[in-house]
Scaffold this motif. Structure first.
Motif, PDB file in Angstrom:
ATOM      1  N   ILE A 246      -0.055 -30.065  10.994  1.00  0.00           N
ATOM      2  CA  ILE A 246      -1.329 -29.628  10.414  1.00  0.00           C
ATOM      3  C   ILE A 246      -2.349 -29.361  11.505  1.00  0.00           C
ATOM      4  CG2 ILE A 246      -3.263 -30.360   8.963  1.00  0.00           C
ATOM      5  CD1 ILE A 246      -1.247 -31.891   7.252  1.00  0.00           C
ATOM      6  N   GLN A 247      -2.393 -30.233  12.516  1.00  0.00           N
ATOM      7  CA  GLN A 247      -3.342 -30.048  13.607  1.00  0.00           C
ATOM      8  C   GLN A 247      -3.056 -28.775  14.393  1.00  0.00           C
ATOM      9  OE1 GLN A 247      -6.024 -32.042  14.160  1.00  0.00           O
ATOM     10  NE2 GLN A 247      -6.630 -30.498  15.657  1.00  0.00           N
ATOM     11  N   ILE A 248      -1.758 -28.513  14.649  1.00  0.00           N
ATOM     12  CA  ILE A 248      -1.387 -27.295  15.374  1.00  0.00           C
ATOM     13  C   ILE A 248      -1.754 -26.059  14.560  1.00  0.00           C
ATOM     14  CG2 ILE A 248       0.589 -25.962  16.243  1.00  0.00           C
ATOM     15  CD1 ILE A 248       1.897 -28.632  16.954  1.00  0.00           C
ATOM     16  N   THR A 249      -1.530 -26.109  13.265  1.00  0.00           N
ATOM     17  CA  THR A 249      -1.859 -24.977  12.394  1.00  0.00           C
ATOM     18  C   THR A 249      -3.361 -24.702  12.398  1.00  0.00           C
ATOM     19  OG1 THR A 249       0.028 -25.527  10.965  1.00  0.00           O
ATOM     20  CG2 THR A 249      -1.652 -24.076  10.051  1.00  0.00           C
ATOM     21  N   ILE A 250      -4.146 -25.764  12.345  1.00  0.00           N
ATOM     22  CA  ILE A 250      -5.607 -25.591  12.365  1.00  0.00           C
ATOM     23  C   ILE A 250      -6.050 -24.977  13.685  1.00  0.00           C
ATOM     24  CG2 ILE A 250      -7.800 -26.845  12.388  1.00  0.00           C
ATOM     25  CD1 ILE A 250      -6.568 -28.822  10.416  1.00  0.00           C
ATOM     26  N   ASN A 251      -5.477 -25.439  14.792  1.00  0.00           N
ATOM     27  CA  ASN A 251      -5.837 -24.886  16.101  1.00  0.00           C
ATOM     28  C   ASN A 251      -5.466 -23.408  16.205  1.00  0.00           C
ATOM     29  OD1 ASN A 251      -6.836 -27.363  16.922  1.00  0.00           O
ATOM     30  ND2 ASN A 251      -4.896 -28.006  17.841  1.00  0.00           N
ATOM     31  N   ASN A 252      -4.304 -23.040  15.673  1.00  0.00           N
ATOM     32  CA  ASN A 252      -3.886 -21.633  15.695  1.00  0.00           C
ATOM     33  C   ASN A 252      -4.828 -20.765  14.876  1.00  0.00           C
ATOM     34  OD1 ASN A 252      -1.689 -22.228  17.327  1.00  0.00           O
ATOM     35  ND2 ASN A 252      -0.288 -22.500  15.602  1.00  0.00           N
ATOM     36  N   CYS A 253      -5.244 -21.277  13.734  1.00  0.00           N
ATOM     37  CA  CYS A 253      -6.184 -20.531  12.891  1.00  0.00           C
ATOM     38  C   CYS A 253      -7.528 -20.341  13.594  1.00  0.00           C
ATOM     39  CB  CYS A 253      -6.382 -21.257  11.557  1.00  0.00           C
ATOM     40  SG  CYS A 253      -4.928 -21.259  10.485  1.00  0.00           S
ATOM     41  N   LEU A 254      -7.967 -21.377  14.297  1.00  0.00           N
ATOM     42  CA  LEU A 254      -9.226 -21.262  15.025  1.00  0.00           C
ATOM     43  C   LEU A 254      -9.114 -20.248  16.161  1.00  0.00           C
ATOM     44  CD1 LEU A 254     -10.298 -25.034  15.227  1.00  0.00           C
ATOM     45  CD2 LEU A 254     -11.259 -23.249  13.764  1.00  0.00           C
ATOM     46  N   ASP A 255      -7.949 -20.202  16.824  1.00  0.00           N
ATOM     47  CA  ASP A 255      -7.749 -19.221  17.897  1.00  0.00           C
ATOM     48  C   ASP A 255      -7.775 -17.797  17.343  1.00  0.00           C
ATOM     49  OD1 ASP A 255      -7.563 -21.250  19.731  1.00  0.00           O
ATOM     50  OD2 ASP A 255      -5.369 -21.367  19.653  1.00  0.00           O
ATOM     51  N   ILE A 256      -7.161 -17.602  16.195  1.00  0.00           N
ATOM     52  CA  ILE A 256      -7.147 -16.265  15.566  1.00  0.00           C
ATOM     53  C   ILE A 256      -8.555 -15.844  15.202  1.00  0.00           C
ATOM     54  CG2 ILE A 256      -6.360 -14.953  13.553  1.00  0.00           C
ATOM     55  CD1 ILE A 256      -3.814 -16.665  13.580  1.00  0.00           C
ATOM     56  N   ILE A 257      -9.352 -16.765  14.686  1.00  0.00           N
ATOM     57  CA  ILE A 257     -10.721 -16.453  14.303  1.00  0.00           C
ATOM     58  C   ILE A 257     -11.534 -16.075  15.535  1.00  0.00           C
ATOM     59  CG2 ILE A 257     -12.844 -17.427  13.354  1.00  0.00           C
ATOM     60  CD1 ILE A 257     -11.088 -19.091  11.472  1.00  0.00           C
ATOM     61  N   GLU A 258     -11.342 -16.805  16.619  1.00  0.00           N
ATOM     62  CA  GLU A 258     -12.069 -16.486  17.859  1.00  0.00           C
ATOM     63  C   GLU A 258     -11.694 -15.118  18.393  1.00  0.00           C
ATOM     64  OE1 GLU A 258     -14.466 -18.024  19.383  1.00  0.00           O
ATOM     65  OE2 GLU A 258     -14.560 -19.646  17.909  1.00  0.00           O
ATOM     66  N   ASP A 259     -10.367 -14.763  18.330  1.00  0.00           N
ATOM     67  CA  ASP A 259      -9.935 -13.449  18.804  1.00  0.00           C
ATOM     68  C   ASP A 259     -10.534 -12.332  17.972  1.00  0.00           C
ATOM     69  OD1 ASP A 259      -6.591 -14.694  19.575  1.00  0.00           O
ATOM     70  OD2 ASP A 259      -8.437 -14.673  20.782  1.00  0.00           O
ATOM     71  N   GLN A 260     -10.611 -12.543  16.653  1.00  0.00           N
ATOM     72  CA  GLN A 260     -11.191 -11.529  15.771  1.00  0.00           C
ATOM     73  C   GLN A 260     -12.676 -11.346  16.057  1.00  0.00           C
ATOM     74  OE1 GLN A 260     -10.270 -12.767  11.790  1.00  0.00           O
ATOM     75  NE2 GLN A 260      -8.143 -11.988  11.871  1.00  0.00           N
ATOM     76  N   LYS A 261     -13.364 -12.424  16.410  1.00  0.00           N
ATOM     77  CA  LYS A 261     -14.788 -12.296  16.740  1.00  0.00           C
ATOM     78  C   LYS A 261     -14.988 -11.501  18.023  1.00  0.00           C
ATOM     79  CE  LYS A 261     -16.462 -16.522  14.498  1.00  0.00           C
ATOM     80  NZ  LYS A 261     -17.097 -17.843  14.719  1.00  0.00           N
ATOM     81  N   LYS A 262     -14.090 -11.673  18.989  1.00  0.00           N
ATOM     82  CA  LYS A 262     -14.205 -10.944  20.240  1.00  0.00           C
ATOM     83  C   LYS A 262     -13.959  -9.462  20.026  1.00  0.00           C
ATOM     84  CE  LYS A 262     -12.893 -14.854  23.147  1.00  0.00           C
ATOM     85  NZ  LYS A 262     -11.884 -15.393  24.098  1.00  0.00           N
ATOM     86  N   ASP A 263     -12.987  -9.104  19.135  1.00  0.00           N
ATOM     87  CA  ASP A 263     -12.690  -7.703  18.870  1.00  0.00           C
ATOM     88  C   ASP A 263     -13.824  -7.042  18.077  1.00  0.00           C
ATOM     89  OD1 ASP A 263      -9.177  -8.464  18.292  1.00  0.00           O
ATOM     90  OD2 ASP A 263     -10.291  -8.064  20.155  1.00  0.00           O
TER      91      ASP A 263
END
Length: 263
Positions: A246-263
């Motif tokens: 669950i922790q790894i999944t949450i971290n991956n989701c946060l990384d995806i959100i950060e990448d989308q904000k940069k784009d």
């Protein structure tokens, strides 16, 4: 008239003086969050903050009874309530612990009951000229009546002070908890007005104090509830792997959100 220093007064003053001595050697936390254990800095900080209040409240007020009226000295002793300011500043330390909150709530309730019982006793003395006052009724009930002496009809005799205080505290507690057995009752107008005030205060304190105690106790024993989450039924190793996933999944989701904000 001669006066004697009570043993309780000596104990209280000794504790206050001991507190001052320890305060000069107690580390403190500065504004930056660092623990200061240097003796010189501790003394300077204490002298600038609570030393004056602690010194005033530690004075041997009982010695003033040799030169001043006893009632006046009792009023001067009220300055010791300034120590409540010191307690209020440190309150956040104890509210983090369930047992500390319980002790604090019950202590507040008992302190308020003590204050109210003292006021009830003062009202009884003020209403001494009335035969139906609670103090006179108490003296008559236990065969220790008050007698008027002197040109000003000053009352003498009556029950001992410890019996009067116990009765006063008993009445206050029964009124604050809304029990009210009626064996100690208000009869004069002043006593009835005070009783109305104490019942209103009791309703408020009963809701706040005992409501908070109920909530705290429910939190303390919530783990004993028969209802358990599904993860509690899993083996320890599997539960740990599930939490890591669950922790790894949450971290991956946060990384995806950060990448989308940069784009």
């Amino acid at each position: 008239m001669t006066y004697s220093i009570s043993a309780w007064g000596i104990v209280v003053e000794s504790l206050f003086i001991t507190d001052i001595i320890f305060s000069f050697r107690t580390a403190f936390i500065d504004k930056s969050g660092q623990v200061i254990a240097d003796g010189r800095q501790i003394c300077i900080c204490y002298l600038k903050t609570w030393f004056t209040v602690d010194l005033i409240t530690s004075l041997p007020f009982d010695l003033l009874t040799f030169t001043l009226d006893v009632k006046l000295v009792q009023m001067i002793k009220a300055v010791r309530l300034l120590r409540l300011l010191k307690l209020g500043q440190k309150m956040d330390r104890y509210t983090q612990y369930t047992s500390g909150v319980l002790i604090l709530l019950m202590s507040v309730f008992l302190v308020v009951a003590h204050w109210m019982s003292c006021i009830w006793y003062v009202i009884g003395q003020m209403e001494m000229n009335w035969d139906v006052g609670w103090l006179r009724r108490l003296g008559n009930d236990i065969n220790m009546p008050y007698h008027a002496v002197g040109a000003v009809n000053a009352p003498s005799g009556g029950p001992p002070i410890h019996s009067v205080y116990i009765t006063s505290l008993y009445f206050t507690l029964t009124s604050l908890t809304r029990v009210g057995f009626g064996n100690v009752s208000p009869n004069t107008d002043a006593e009835k007005i005070f009783c109305i005030c104490i019942m209103v205060l009791g309703a408020l304190m009963y809701a706040v104090v005992f409501g908070s105690v109920t909530t705290i106790l429910q939190g303390m024993y919530s783990h004993l509830s028969p209802r358990r989450t599904r993860t509690d039924d899993l083996p320890a190793s599997l539960r740990q792997k599930l939490l890591e996933h669950i922790q790894i999944t949450i971290n991956n989701c946060l990384d995806i959100i950060e990448d989308q904000k940069k784009d």
